[in-house]
Design an enzyme around this catalytic site. Structure first.
Site, PDB file in Angstrom:
ATOM      1  N   GLU A 189     -20.010  -8.723-107.323  1.00 57.31           N
ATOM      2  CA  GLU A 189     -19.434  -9.480-106.086  1.00 57.31           C
ATOM      3  C   GLU A 189     -19.512 -11.039-106.134  1.00 57.31           C
ATOM      4  O   GLU A 189     -20.624 -11.611-106.922  1.00 57.31           O
ATOM      5  CB  GLU A 189     -20.347  -9.135-104.667  1.00 57.31           C
ATOM      6  CG  GLU A 189     -19.856  -9.664-103.572  1.00 57.31           C
ATOM      7  CD  GLU A 189     -20.330  -9.039-102.291  1.00 57.31           C
ATOM      8  OE1 GLU A 189     -20.478  -7.746-102.315  1.00 57.31           O
ATOM      9  OE2 GLU A 189     -20.654  -9.786-101.182  1.00 57.31           O
ATOM     10  N   ASP A 241     -20.633   3.281 -91.148  1.00 54.05           N
ATOM     11  CA  ASP A 241     -19.466   2.441 -90.779  1.00 54.05           C
ATOM     12  C   ASP A 241     -18.255   3.466 -90.054  1.00 54.05           C
ATOM     13  O   ASP A 241     -17.779   3.123 -88.991  1.00 54.05           O
ATOM     14  CB  ASP A 241     -18.820   1.705 -91.980  1.00 54.05           C
ATOM     15  CG  ASP A 241     -19.387   0.895 -92.748  1.00 54.05           C
ATOM     16  OD1 ASP A 241     -20.242   0.261 -92.167  1.00 54.05           O
ATOM     17  OD2 ASP A 241     -19.062   0.652 -93.754  1.00 54.05           O
ATOM     18  N   HIS A 265     -19.308   2.490 -95.710  1.00 54.46           N
ATOM     19  CA  HIS A 265     -20.843   3.198 -95.416  1.00 54.46           C
ATOM     20  C   HIS A 265     -20.965   4.159 -94.754  1.00 54.46           C
ATOM     21  O   HIS A 265     -19.985   4.014 -93.745  1.00 54.46           O
ATOM     22  CB  HIS A 265     -21.767   1.841 -95.112  1.00 54.46           C
ATOM     23  CG  HIS A 265     -22.098   0.793 -95.738  1.00 54.46           C
ATOM     24  ND1 HIS A 265     -21.197  -0.261 -95.659  1.00 54.46           N
ATOM     25  CD2 HIS A 265     -22.948   0.114 -96.451  1.00 54.46           C
ATOM     26  CE1 HIS A 265     -21.595  -1.318 -96.184  1.00 54.46           C
ATOM     27  NE2 HIS A 265     -22.315  -1.252 -97.076  1.00 54.46           N
ATOM     28  N   ASP A 274     -19.381 -14.427 -97.273  1.00 55.64           N
ATOM     29  CA  ASP A 274     -18.356 -13.516 -97.181  1.00 55.64           C
ATOM     30  C   ASP A 274     -17.092 -13.838 -96.697  1.00 55.64           C
ATOM     31  O   ASP A 274     -16.483 -13.315 -96.154  1.00 55.64           O
ATOM     32  CB  ASP A 274     -18.959 -12.369 -96.691  1.00 55.64           C
ATOM     33  CG  ASP A 274     -19.945 -11.469 -97.288  1.00 55.64           C
ATOM     34  OD1 ASP A 274     -19.876 -11.683 -98.817  1.00 55.64           O
ATOM     35  OD2 ASP A 274     -20.569 -10.690 -96.653  1.00 55.64           O
ATOM     36  N   GLU A 318     -24.383  -2.641-107.272  1.00 60.38           N
ATOM     37  CA  GLU A 318     -24.010  -3.916-107.054  1.00 60.38           C
ATOM     38  C   GLU A 318     -24.989  -5.163-107.116  1.00 60.38           C
ATOM     39  O   GLU A 318     -26.006  -5.001-106.050  1.00 60.38           O
ATOM     40  CB  GLU A 318     -23.500  -3.756-105.548  1.00 60.38           C
ATOM     41  CG  GLU A 318     -22.750  -5.122-105.043  1.00 60.38           C
ATOM     42  CD  GLU A 318     -22.059  -4.868-103.682  1.00 60.38           C
ATOM     43  OE1 GLU A 318     -21.461  -3.936-103.353  1.00 60.38           O
ATOM     44  OE2 GLU A 318     -21.993  -5.832-103.003  1.00 60.38           O
ATOM     45  N   ASP A 349     -16.369  -6.875-105.849  1.00 57.71           N
ATOM     46  CA  ASP A 349     -16.345  -7.028-104.362  1.00 57.71           C
ATOM     47  C   ASP A 349     -15.826  -8.344-104.298  1.00 57.71           C
ATOM     48  O   ASP A 349     -16.486  -9.303-104.527  1.00 57.71           O
ATOM     49  CB  ASP A 349     -17.534  -6.783-103.529  1.00 57.71           C
ATOM     50  CG  ASP A 349     -17.931  -5.405-103.152  1.00 57.71           C
ATOM     51  OD1 ASP A 349     -17.214  -4.534-103.318  1.00 57.71           O
ATOM     52  OD2 ASP A 349     -18.817  -5.179-102.326  1.00 57.71           O
ATOM     53  N   ASP A 408     -14.674  -7.405 -99.817  1.00 57.51           N
ATOM     54  CA  ASP A 408     -15.888  -7.516 -98.881  1.00 57.51           C
ATOM     55  C   ASP A 408     -15.993  -8.704 -98.474  1.00 57.51           C
ATOM     56  O   ASP A 408     -16.939  -9.603 -98.592  1.00 57.51           O
ATOM     57  CB  ASP A 408     -17.155  -7.276-100.046  1.00 57.51           C
ATOM     58  CG  ASP A 408     -18.593  -6.568 -99.185  1.00 57.51           C
ATOM     59  OD1 ASP A 408     -18.390  -6.958 -97.934  1.00 57.51           O
ATOM     60  OD2 ASP A 408     -19.416  -6.414 -99.869  1.00 57.51           O
ATOM     61  N   HIS A 419     -22.235 -13.002-104.368  1.00 57.77           N
ATOM     62  CA  HIS A 419     -23.761 -12.547-104.903  1.00 57.77           C
ATOM     63  C   HIS A 419     -23.804 -13.313-106.670  1.00 57.77           C
ATOM     64  O   HIS A 419     -24.947 -13.737-106.624  1.00 57.77           O
ATOM     65  CB  HIS A 419     -23.784 -11.000-105.322  1.00 57.77           C
ATOM     66  CG  HIS A 419     -23.608 -10.307-103.925  1.00 57.77           C
ATOM     67  ND1 HIS A 419     -23.775  -9.125-104.126  1.00 57.77           N
ATOM     68  CD2 HIS A 419     -23.722 -10.600-102.708  1.00 57.77           C
ATOM     69  CE1 HIS A 419     -23.568  -8.524-102.508  1.00 57.77           C
ATOM     70  NE2 HIS A 419     -23.595  -9.427-101.847  1.00 57.77           N
ATOM     71  N   ASP A 451     -24.859 -15.783 -98.182  1.00 55.65           N
ATOM     72  CA  ASP A 451     -23.433 -14.753 -98.349  1.00 55.65           C
ATOM     73  C   ASP A 451     -22.430 -14.972 -97.342  1.00 55.65           C
ATOM     74  O   ASP A 451     -22.502 -14.021 -96.208  1.00 55.65           O
ATOM     75  CB  ASP A 451     -24.036 -13.497 -98.408  1.00 55.65           C
ATOM     76  CG  ASP A 451     -23.526 -12.392 -99.253  1.00 55.65           C
ATOM     77  OD1 ASP A 451     -22.351 -12.940 -99.937  1.00 55.65           O
ATOM     78  OD2 ASP A 451     -23.746 -11.199 -99.198  1.00 55.65           O
TER      79      ASP A 451
END
Ligand code: XLS
Ligand code: NI
Ligand code: NI
Length: 442
Positions: free
Chosen positions: A274, A110, A107, A315, A238, A302, A345, A277, A313
């Site tokens: 993802e 980031d 991003h 991750d 996404e 992802d 991700d 998700h 989420d």
């Protein structure tokens, strides 16, 4: 902002990670990921196209709603924003090249911290983009995709492109323009939209139709701008059903494909699916991949995993070879990703505080995918998996079934044929046998 180029190593204790094979007991080696090994006609690295997610690996602090940061990074110490950003990039590229990851994703925020000043943010992004370009050139690492963070700043609390206040929509536009410029300057192969706050918390205060029209308009503007600048890559949406918004418009693959079709965006956009998700949407990851693949919309992935005991989420890094094998079956049968790859991700846990933990996480995930690729390829090449599935539909290959598929039969024809067939015999779906085939190759 001053300019300094660091030679400091951030992971001096970790060597370059190489393939040593399944028998190795070296924690800093690959057991399955052998980048140049040819599988199904091309090297593993081209099937998997792994990418490091800048945000989780180099911006995440380990903080949670109940506690302060635990990941205290040496690259976050300098007072000047550009100095800090360069240090972080030095650390990121040291990490990425030691792992042999061919790609990274980011991003805008980031890469470098933003302020509330649009022109200053553009300058910051350009400065760090110049540095990133040098890093990419000297390492050979490429940008899989860039994106704009349109969810963290307080101005986006009611949404970005779908915000009821046009002034906020304009700010989102400014940010996407700069993020597209950075992505294009870096030769980014794709550009992602994840609409974390594009949705609603309560329908009582929401004009859903108008918000969705605004989102479509916004996507058209972004696409038109990038195409005018010569960007030939894919745009990815996404999907995610919720979190942080209660109901997100990009709910799942089927919803997004319908939206793209309705607003004439299908030609330029594909999906970035993802894992976590998909499960939040009440689907398996495999379901989402298949929906996208069936429409020729499987752009990228992802990679992560959720937790079966909770509903958010989390991750976590992928490690379930059985599920990944089922996913790789779909990806192989689809002919691979349309432009994208496998972006991790995923984040190490709050209490994973050794610098080596980030390596262990990626080594495990890359090995899991490599092993799943080998299993899936073996299933497709050596087992009756494909032919058994095809046989279930054999009645449509010839005769009246084929005429039905070709649109040559009417409802009255079906009634007539039903009478001549009599009651059809029961045909087993053989699910357990199919499941055994998968396990036979793991
Ligand atoms: C959050 C999303 C986000 C996107 C990029 O849940 O996965 O990280 O991938 O904005
Ligand atoms: Ni994501
Ligand atoms: Ni996510």
């Amino acid at each position: 902002m001053s300019i300094t180029t660091g030679n400091q190593l951030y992971f001096p204790q970790v060597p370059a990670i190489v393939y040593e094979g399944p028998g190795s007991d070296n924690p800093f080696a690959f057991r399955w990921y052998d980048a140049s090994r040819v599988v199904a006609g091309k090297p593993m690295r081209e099937h998997l196209r792994f990418a490091c997610a800048y945000w989780h690996s180099f911006c995440g602090s380990g903080a949670d709603p109940f506690g302060a940061p635990t990941h205290l990074f040496a690259w976050n110490n300098k007072p000047d924003a550009l100095d800090r950003a360069r240090d972080k990039m030095d650390a990121a590229f040291e990490f990425i090249t030691k792992l042999g990851l061919p790609y990274y994703c980011f991003h805008d925020v980031d890469l470098i911290d933003f302020t509330d000043d649009i022109a200053d943010n553009e300058k910051r992004l350009q400065a760090i983009t110049t540095y990133a370009l040098e890093k990419q050139k000297s390492s050979g690492v490429k940008l899989l995709w860039g994106t704009a963070n349109l969810f963290s700043h307080i101005r986006y609390m009611n949404g970005a492109a779908t915000n009821p206040d046009f002034k906020v929509v304009a700010h989102a536009g400014a940010q996407v323009k700069a993020a597209l410029d950075a992505t294009m300057a870096l030769g980014g192969e794709n550009y992602v939209f994840w609409g974390g706050r594009e949705g609603y918390m309560s329908l009582l205060n929401t004009n859903m139709k108008r918000e969705q029209e605004h989102m479509a308009r916004f996507l058209h503007l972004a696409k038109d701008y990038a195409r005018q600048q010569g960007f030939t890559g894919n745009f990815f949406i996404e999907p995610k059903p919720c979190e942080p918004t209660k109901h997100q418009y990009d709910y799942d693959a089927a919803t997004v494909i319908g939206f793209l079709r309705e607003y004439d965006l299908l030609a330029d956009f594909k999906l970035n699916i993802e894992v976590n998700h998909a499960t939040l949407a009440g689907h398996t990851f495999q379901h989402e991949l298949q929906v996208a693949a069936d429409q020729g919309m499987l752009g990228s992935m992802d990679a992560n995993r959720g937790d079966y005991q909770n509903g958010w989420d989390t991750d976590q890094f992928p490690n379930n070879i059985h599920e990944l094998t089922e996913a790789m079956l779909i990806i192989l049968e689809a002919g691979g990703f349309a432009g994208g790859g496998i972006n991790f991700d995923a984040k190490i846990r709050r209490n994973s505080t050794d610098p080596e933990d980030l390596f262990h996480a990626h080594i495990g995930a890359m090995d899991s995918f490599a092993r799943a690729l080998l299993c899936a390829d073996a299933i497709l090449q050596q087992s009756e998996y494909r032919s058994l599935r095809a046989q279930r539909y054999a009645s449509f290959d010839t005769g009246e079934g084929q005429q039905f598929e070709q649109g040559k039969l009417s409802l009255t024809d079906l009634r007539r044929l039903a009478e001549t067939y009599g009651e059809p015999p029961l045909t087993s779906g053989r699910q357990e046998y199919f499941e055994n085939i998968i396990n036979r190759f793991i």
